[in-house]
Design a protein around this motif. Structure first.
Motif, PDB file in Angstrom:
ATOM      1  N   ILE A   1      -8.886   0.688  -1.883  1.00 41.71           N
ATOM      2  CA  ILE A   1      -8.536  -0.543  -1.151  1.00 41.71           C
ATOM      3  C   ILE A   1      -9.501  -1.657  -1.525  1.00 41.71           C
ATOM      4  O   ILE A   1      -9.104  -2.785  -1.841  1.00 41.71           O
ATOM      5  N   ASN A   2     -10.789  -1.337  -1.494  1.00 44.43           N
ATOM      6  CA  ASN A   2     -11.815  -2.329  -1.818  1.00 44.43           C
ATOM      7  C   ASN A   2     -11.650  -2.839  -3.243  1.00 44.43           C
ATOM      8  O   ASN A   2     -11.727  -4.053  -3.496  1.00 44.43           O
TER       9      ASN A   2
ATOM     10  N   VAL B   1      -8.509  -5.249  -3.675  1.00 46.06           N
ATOM     11  CA  VAL B   1      -8.728  -6.571  -3.059  1.00 46.06           C
ATOM     12  C   VAL B   1      -9.721  -7.382  -3.885  1.00 46.06           C
ATOM     13  O   VAL B   1      -9.555  -8.590  -4.074  1.00 46.06           O
ATOM     14  N   GLU B   2     -10.761  -6.722  -4.411  1.00 46.74           N
ATOM     15  CA  GLU B   2     -11.738  -7.422  -5.257  1.00 46.74           C
ATOM     16  C   GLU B   2     -11.083  -7.923  -6.543  1.00 46.74           C
ATOM     17  O   GLU B   2     -11.376  -9.030  -7.009  1.00 46.74           O
TER      18      GLU B   2
ATOM     19  N   LYS C   1     -11.493 -12.445   1.937  1.00 51.99           N
ATOM     20  CA  LYS C   1     -11.233 -11.097   1.418  1.00 51.99           C
ATOM     21  C   LYS C   1     -11.851 -10.029   2.317  1.00 51.99           C
ATOM     22  O   LYS C   1     -11.301  -8.924   2.434  1.00 51.99           O
TER      23      LYS C   1
ATOM     24  N   LYS D   1      -9.681  -7.008   3.851  1.00 50.10           N
ATOM     25  CA  LYS D   1     -10.112  -5.610   3.722  1.00 50.10           C
ATOM     26  C   LYS D   1     -10.169  -4.937   5.095  1.00 50.10           C
ATOM     27  O   LYS D   1      -9.768  -3.777   5.251  1.00 50.10           O
TER      28      LYS D   1
ATOM     29  N   LEU E   1      -8.073  -1.614   5.965  1.00 48.78           N
ATOM     30  CA  LEU E   1      -8.785  -0.383   6.311  1.00 48.78           C
ATOM     31  C   LEU E   1      -8.436   0.074   7.731  1.00 48.78           C
ATOM     32  O   LEU E   1      -8.316   1.274   7.996  1.00 48.78           O
TER      33      LEU E   1
END
Length: 528
Positions: free
Chosen positions: A336-337, A340-341, A404, A408, A412
């Protein structure tokens, strides 16, 4: 190139001629074009006393004085002018036989001397030098007067804008005790971003200015001024990120005063005061990009990615939304991280506006939830994460970093809720994975990465789902498999390798721990 001196549109420098010979006086008036040179003859005199009175009366900038004149001679006249503080520049006229007098006159501070008969070209040269000197002194007086009138804050503004020349800098440095040059210079701009009435904005800026001024005096680290309602700081031997802790403390104190509407934009540090303007201009440019590069209210040139913009990053929203939806179902923090990054990097390299980025991230968020909504089980949760307040919250974030981080957080949180709905599904997937790979060199990091989890988080999740930690579970599965191989007649050494152990002694130790007897004893027992 001749020096162009102007006091006014038609102002000429005043000149007095003093000589006891009328023919010389007439000749001096006609020998050159005085007006063309920027001079005007306002009086003449044929003796020293008359000449002194005319100088006091007309206050000329220049006087041509014969060294041997009746009444009082030229040297005495020069002495009297000095005693009375008269600022007229004197050019001495002398003959060859009076050269010793001329030398004495030079020691008294006359501008120059000319030998008779006077050479017109040489006279023009002498007058041009005097005019240049007078012009520079008048300009310096203007600088002194202006500096005293405008105050220190205006001087700092001129330093930031780069509008002071070296002579002006030398004077203000001395007048205000700036102690230039410094080792380092850096410009920061404190901006109050709230859209309010002019009166309230000015009140807030005044409060912020007092706090910044107190900070600068307490740390002896620079000066400030106000330009276009922004507080502009010129740091002295104090720069970001080296002094980031102190500057962050300043930012926090400003936030406590007026809330999160404060942003500090910081240009790069420079080591020459002629480059202060460059640091100032960088800080201005960064203010326009505070959404992209701001972090907790501070925007710094060193964190800007302008030099990397040439590399275009491809990003297929639908493909990445599908990946992200899967990562959410598997509750994979790292995945997920990472996605998004990558989306954030795409926005940076695409050089989009703040509004376009917020719209783009909102659409990506909605696209991801749409993919998840295909599963009827998840629909009630998805609807909760599609409410107007959440979508509206994206548009009020002041920086990309904050935006962001918020997205996140929602992804999450959604992943955790979905995970709580179906823990048995996850348990089955992990069990199947271990069942198929127990003989390989699988470790906690291996399996957590396979499921898109952070290893620390996965360790806690595994214990929660299985009731024991990963290592114990894997050892127990391997021992159970080993029992089956031993029953089939495999040797202990062969069984050890088949279930993923490299060391036979270690395998035997683990086997006895879970079975109660050694592999050899187990094998013998099966025969009996």
């Amino acid at each position: 190139m001749k020096f162009r001196f102007q006091r006014g549109e038609d102002d000429l420098l005043k000149v007095i001629l003093i000589d006891d010979e009328p023919i010389i006086l007439q000749g001096l008036q006609k020998i050159i074009d005085w007006n063309a040179l920027g001079f005007e003859i306002v009086a003449t005199a044929q003796d020293g006393m008359e000449g002194l009175e005319n100088i006091k009366k007309f206050k000329p900038e220049v006087a041509l004085v014969d060294i041997r004149i009746p009444g009082i001679d030229g040297l005495t006249l020069i002495n009297k002018l000095k005693e009375e503080g008269v600022n007229t520049r004197v050019i001495i006229l002398s003959g060859y036989s009076e050269f010793e007098y001329a030398k004495e006159a030079i020691e008294l501070g006359v501008e120059s001397y000319l030998l008779k008969p006077v050479d017109p070209h040489l006279l023009e040269q002498k007058l041009e030098k005097v005019k240049q000197k007078i012009g520079k002194e008048i300009e310096l007086q203007k600088i002194i007067k202006t500096t005293q009138e405008i105050g220190l804050e205006k001087v700092i503004e001129k330093l930031l804008l780069g509008t002071l020349d070296n002579r002006e800098i030398d004077y203000v440095n001395s007048f205000y005790g700036l102690l230039l040059p410094w080792k380092k210079y850096q410009v920061a701009i404190v901006k109050f971003c709230e859209k309010d009435s002019q009166k309230i904005i000015e009140e807030k800026i005044f409060q912020l200015k007092k706090e910044v001024d107190l900070f600068l005096k307490r740390n002896c680290c620079g000066y400030l001024t106000i330009i276009n309602h922004d507080i502009c700081i010129l740091f002295k031997d104090f720069w970001y990120p080296f002094n980031s802790k102190s500057i962050n403390m300043l930012k926090e104190s400003l936030v406590r005063m007026v809330g999160n509407q404060v942003v500090i934009s910081i240009g790069s540090e420079v080591d020459d005061y002629t480059l202060i303007k460059e640091s100032f201009n960088e800080a201005i440019r960064l203010l326009e990009k505070r959404f992209l590069f701001g972090y907790r209210g501070i925007v710094y040139i060193g964190e800007c990615l302008e030099d990397k913009r040439c590399d275009k990053v491809e990003f297929d929203d639908k493909e990445y939304a599908e990946k992200l939806a899967m990562a959410i179902v598997l509750n994979g923090f790292d995945s997920i991280n990472k996605i998004v990054e990558e989306k954030s990097e795409h926005f940076l390299h695409a050089n989009l506006s703040e509004d376009d980025i917020k719209i783009g991230f909102s659409n990506f968020y909605i696209e991801t939830l749409y993919r998840l909504s295909h599963n009827e089980l998840y629909k009630p949760i998805i609807e909760k994460y599609l409410n107007k307040d959440i979508l509206k919250s994206f548009y009020i974030q002041s920086t990309l970093t904050e935006l962001k981080a918020l997205i996140k957080f929602y992804f999450l949180s959604l992943a955790d809720e979905i995970d709580k709905m179906n823990p048995d599904n996850l348990k089955q997937k992990i069990s199947e994975f271990i069942e198929k790979n127990y003989f390989a060199d699988i470790r906690l990091e291996t399996i957590s990465d396979a499921f898109g989890y952070n290893s620390s988080y996965f360790s806690k999740l595994f214990k929660k789902v299985f009731g024991e930690n990963f290592t114990i579970y894997l050892d127990r599965i391997r021992v159970e498999k080993a029992k089956a191989f031993l029953k089939e007649g495999y040797k202990v050494s062969e069984t050890c390798k088949k279930v993923g152990f490299d060391d036979v002694d270690y395998f035997c130790k683990k086997f006895k721990k879970y079975v109660g007897i050694s592999p050899r004893e187990f094998k013998e027992k099966q025969k009996n």
